[in-house]
Design a protein around this motif. Structure first.
Motif, PDB file in Angstrom:
ATOM      1  N   SER A   1       1.398 -10.027  -3.064  1.00 58.08           N
ATOM      2  CA  SER A   1       1.903  -8.964  -2.189  1.00 58.08           C
ATOM      3  C   SER A   1       1.222  -7.616  -2.463  1.00 58.08           C
ATOM      4  CB  SER A   1       3.413  -8.814  -2.391  1.00 58.08           C
ATOM      5  OG  SER A   1       3.655  -8.290  -3.688  1.00 58.08           O
ATOM      6  N   SER A   2       0.281  -7.564  -3.386  1.00 61.41           N
ATOM      7  CA  SER A   2      -0.330  -6.287  -3.792  1.00 61.41           C
ATOM      8  C   SER A   2      -1.055  -5.593  -2.635  1.00 61.41           C
ATOM      9  CB  SER A   2      -1.308  -6.544  -4.948  1.00 61.41           C
ATOM     10  OG  SER A   2      -2.176  -5.431  -5.099  1.00 61.41           O
ATOM     11  N   SER A   3      -0.713  -4.325  -2.427  1.00 57.14           N
ATOM     12  CA  SER A   3      -1.386  -3.553  -1.371  1.00 57.14           C
ATOM     13  C   SER A   3      -2.802  -3.176  -1.809  1.00 57.14           C
ATOM     14  CB  SER A   3      -0.584  -2.298  -1.034  1.00 57.14           C
ATOM     15  OG  SER A   3      -0.580  -1.423  -2.135  1.00 57.14           O
ATOM     16  N   THR A   4      -2.989  -3.001  -3.117  1.00 58.21           N
ATOM     17  CA  THR A   4      -4.334  -2.686  -3.626  1.00 58.21           C
ATOM     18  C   THR A   4      -5.271  -3.870  -3.390  1.00 58.21           C
ATOM     19  OG1 THR A   4      -3.245  -1.387  -5.336  1.00 58.21           O
ATOM     20  CG2 THR A   4      -5.589  -1.808  -5.653  1.00 58.21           C
ATOM     21  N   LEU A   5      -4.740  -5.075  -3.596  1.00 58.31           N
ATOM     22  CA  LEU A   5      -5.555  -6.276  -3.340  1.00 58.31           C
ATOM     23  C   LEU A   5      -6.000  -6.306  -1.878  1.00 58.31           C
ATOM     24  CD1 LEU A   5      -6.726  -9.066  -4.063  1.00 58.31           C
ATOM     25  CD2 LEU A   5      -4.485 -10.035  -3.541  1.00 58.31           C
ATOM     26  N   ALA A   6      -5.076  -5.958  -0.976  1.00 55.66           N
ATOM     27  CA  ALA A   6      -5.425  -5.960   0.461  1.00 55.66           C
ATOM     28  C   ALA A   6      -6.574  -4.991   0.722  1.00 55.66           C
ATOM     29  CB  ALA A   6      -4.201  -5.583   1.282  1.00 55.66           C
ATOM     30  N   THR A   7      -6.555  -3.825   0.049  1.00 54.80           N
ATOM     31  CA  THR A   7      -7.641  -2.851   0.245  1.00 54.80           C
ATOM     32  C   THR A   7      -8.943  -3.356  -0.370  1.00 54.80           C
ATOM     33  OG1 THR A   7      -5.972  -1.129   0.110  1.00 54.80           O
ATOM     34  CG2 THR A   7      -8.261  -0.407  -0.009  1.00 54.80           C
ATOM     35  N   ILE A   8      -8.842  -3.989  -1.555  1.00 55.21           N
ATOM     36  CA  ILE A   8     -10.050  -4.511  -2.218  1.00 55.21           C
ATOM     37  C   ILE A   8     -10.706  -5.602  -1.368  1.00 55.21           C
ATOM     38  CG2 ILE A   8     -10.832  -5.879  -4.222  1.00 55.21           C
ATOM     39  CD1 ILE A   8      -8.939  -4.146  -5.940  1.00 55.21           C
TER      40      ILE A   8
ATOM     41  N   SER B   1       1.775   2.371 -11.489  1.00 56.81           N
ATOM     42  CA  SER B   1       2.426   1.070 -11.319  1.00 56.81           C
ATOM     43  C   SER B   1       3.751   1.199 -10.575  1.00 56.81           C
ATOM     44  CB  SER B   1       2.639   0.394 -12.678  1.00 56.81           C
ATOM     45  OG  SER B   1       3.313   1.245 -13.560  1.00 56.81           O
ATOM     46  N   THR B   2       4.178   2.432 -10.291  1.00 55.17           N
ATOM     47  CA  THR B   2       5.472   2.569  -9.628  1.00 55.17           C
ATOM     48  C   THR B   2       5.406   3.376  -8.333  1.00 55.17           C
ATOM     49  OG1 THR B   2       5.964   4.408 -11.112  1.00 55.17           O
ATOM     50  CG2 THR B   2       6.908   2.296 -11.680  1.00 55.17           C
ATOM     51  N   ARG B   3       4.733   4.506  -8.341  1.00 50.47           N
ATOM     52  CA  ARG B   3       4.734   5.345  -7.127  1.00 50.47           C
ATOM     53  C   ARG B   3       4.088   4.629  -5.953  1.00 50.47           C
ATOM     54  NH1 ARG B   3       3.222  11.541  -7.857  1.00 50.47           N
ATOM     55  NH2 ARG B   3       4.095  11.951  -9.906  1.00 50.47           N
ATOM     56  N   SER B   4       4.329   5.130  -4.754  1.00 49.85           N
ATOM     57  CA  SER B   4       3.707   4.497  -3.591  1.00 49.85           C
ATOM     58  C   SER B   4       2.233   4.905  -3.533  1.00 49.85           C
ATOM     59  CB  SER B   4       4.434   4.881  -2.313  1.00 49.85           C
ATOM     60  OG  SER B   4       4.140   6.204  -2.003  1.00 49.85           O
ATOM     61  N   GLY B   5       1.436   4.063  -2.862  1.00 48.64           N
ATOM     62  CA  GLY B   5      -0.020   4.154  -2.850  1.00 48.64           C
ATOM     63  C   GLY B   5      -0.624   5.540  -2.853  1.00 48.64           C
ATOM     64  N   ALA B   6      -0.331   6.356  -1.834  1.00 51.22           N
ATOM     65  CA  ALA B   6      -1.013   7.641  -1.674  1.00 51.22           C
ATOM     66  C   ALA B   6      -0.710   8.606  -2.812  1.00 51.22           C
ATOM     67  CB  ALA B   6      -0.631   8.263  -0.343  1.00 51.22           C
ATOM     68  N   ASP B   7       0.535   8.549  -3.359  1.00 49.63           N
ATOM     69  CA  ASP B   7       0.951   9.482  -4.413  1.00 49.63           C
ATOM     70  C   ASP B   7       0.293   9.192  -5.749  1.00 49.63           C
ATOM     71  OD1 ASP B   7       2.557  10.589  -2.614  1.00 49.63           O
ATOM     72  OD2 ASP B   7       4.442   9.806  -3.417  1.00 49.63           O
ATOM     73  N   ARG B   8      -0.244   7.994  -5.904  1.00 47.98           N
ATOM     74  CA  ARG B   8      -0.734   7.590  -7.229  1.00 47.98           C
ATOM     75  C   ARG B   8      -1.872   8.463  -7.737  1.00 47.98           C
ATOM     76  NH1 ARG B   8      -0.406   1.021  -6.494  1.00 47.98           N
ATOM     77  NH2 ARG B   8       1.861   1.006  -6.418  1.00 47.98           N
ATOM     78  N   PHE B   9      -2.657   9.037  -6.848  1.00 49.85           N
ATOM     79  CA  PHE B   9      -3.817   9.833  -7.262  1.00 49.85           C
ATOM     80  C   PHE B   9      -3.577  11.337  -7.148  1.00 49.85           C
ATOM     81  CE2 PHE B   9      -5.577   5.705  -6.800  1.00 49.85           C
ATOM     82  CZ  PHE B   9      -6.686   5.664  -7.629  1.00 49.85           C
ATOM     83  N   GLU B  10      -2.348  11.711  -6.759  1.00 51.76           N
ATOM     84  CA  GLU B  10      -2.047  13.128  -6.575  1.00 51.76           C
ATOM     85  C   GLU B  10      -2.228  13.883  -7.901  1.00 51.76           C
ATOM     86  OE1 GLU B  10       1.589  13.908  -4.108  1.00 51.76           O
ATOM     87  OE2 GLU B  10       1.873  15.359  -5.715  1.00 51.76           O
ATOM     88  N   GLY B  11      -3.081  14.911  -7.898  1.00 55.52           N
ATOM     89  CA  GLY B  11      -3.296  15.706  -9.105  1.00 55.52           C
ATOM     90  C   GLY B  11      -4.167  15.029 -10.150  1.00 55.52           C
ATOM     91  N   LEU B  12      -4.658  13.834  -9.858  1.00 54.55           N
ATOM     92  CA  LEU B  12      -5.511  13.112 -10.828  1.00 54.55           C
ATOM     93  C   LEU B  12      -6.973  13.487 -10.613  1.00 54.55           C
ATOM     94  CD1 LEU B  12      -4.621   9.337 -11.226  1.00 54.55           C
ATOM     95  CD2 LEU B  12      -4.313  11.221 -12.828  1.00 54.55           C
ATOM     96  N   GLU B  13      -7.685  13.702 -11.719  1.00 57.91           N
ATOM     97  CA  GLU B  13      -9.122  13.971 -11.627  1.00 57.91           C
ATOM     98  C   GLU B  13      -9.878  12.653 -11.709  1.00 57.91           C
ATOM     99  OE1 GLU B  13     -10.532  16.929 -11.220  1.00 57.91           O
ATOM    100  OE2 GLU B  13      -8.573  17.933 -11.178  1.00 57.91           O
ATOM    101  N   TRP B  14     -10.846  12.456 -10.807  1.00 53.14           N
ATOM    102  CA  TRP B  14     -11.697  11.265 -10.874  1.00 53.14           C
ATOM    103  C   TRP B  14     -13.050  11.546 -10.233  1.00 53.14           C
ATOM    104  CZ3 TRP B  14     -13.215   9.023  -6.168  1.00 53.14           C
ATOM    105  CH2 TRP B  14     -12.450   9.363  -5.044  1.00 53.14           C
ATOM    106  N   GLN B  15     -14.028  10.741 -10.665  1.00 53.48           N
ATOM    107  CA  GLN B  15     -15.371  10.838 -10.099  1.00 53.48           C
ATOM    108  C   GLN B  15     -15.713   9.489  -9.485  1.00 53.48           C
ATOM    109  OE1 GLN B  15     -16.596  13.847 -10.487  1.00 53.48           O
ATOM    110  NE2 GLN B  15     -14.901  14.368 -11.857  1.00 53.48           N
TER     111      GLN B  15
END
Ligand code: FMN
Length: 180
Positions: free
Chosen positions: A63-70, A93-107
């Protein structure tokens, strides 16, 4: 012929309890859509598979939504979380998809997948196979680039809780001379 008794492992609670006694790494599997929208989930099932060719894998709930995107992007990056990144793991592992990267730094990785700041190491992959196994899917990726980012100790998961890694030598020094 008499029916065989159900194996004890079919008791879901016992299955989880016993398997929870096998420590795992904590890895953020990330991907990004062509418009650079990041997606990701936490897994404890990341492992190397083969050296020649260079393959790695993880298991995603069906049921993983990340798997669907991958499945759509055809690529992912495995980020090994550091010992101080428990809050990041909880959020991913808990928040909904869009919120997971809020405020996170990534390249972006060479393939365009998010490499999170502060991690230990990353492995950038293209998907070569997705195999349905029980209620999960085994995702096999071919490694296209990989890098150690820092000498930080890794985040671990054991008996339903998080922990940091300590080398035996460190523990020994602590017990002998209280160096830690
Ligand atoms: C330490 C830890 C390990 C996890 N391992 C896995 C795993 O290997 N596979 C999996 O599908 N979910 C795993 N999960 C649960 C997922 O991270 C969680 O269900 C997440 O919300 C899935 O997101 P998605 O449905 O948006 O892809 C794990 C969670 C934690 C905290």
């Amino acid at each position: 012929m008499n029916a065989l008794p159900l194996p004890a492992v079919l008791d879901a609670r016992r299955f989880r309890d016993v398997l929870g006694h096998f420590p795992t790494s904590v890895v953020a599997i990330t991907t990004a859509t062509p418009d650079r929208c990041p997606h990701g989930m936490i897994v404890g099932t990341f492992t190397s598979v083969s050296l020649e060719p260079p393959l790695v894998s993880f298991l995603a709930d069906r049921s993983s939504s990340t798997l669907a995107t991958i499945r759509q992007t055809g690529r992912f990056c495995a980020n090994a979380l550091a010992g101080n990144q428990e809050p990041l793991s909880r959020r991913m592992s808990t928040r909904s998809g869009a919120d997971r990267f809020e405020g996170l730094e990534w390249q972006p990785s060479p393939l365009g997948n998010p490499v999170l700041d502060g991690i230990v190491a990353w492995v950038d992959c293209t998907v070569v196979q997705i195999v349905e196994i029980g209620d999960h899917h085994l995702v096999v990726g071919r490694v296209s680039e990989l890098k150690i980012e820092s000498v930080r100790t890794p985040l671990l998961f054991f008996r339903g809780g998080y922990g940091d890694y300590l080398a035996s030598a460190t523990l020994l020094m602590d017990r002998l001379v209280g160096w830690w």
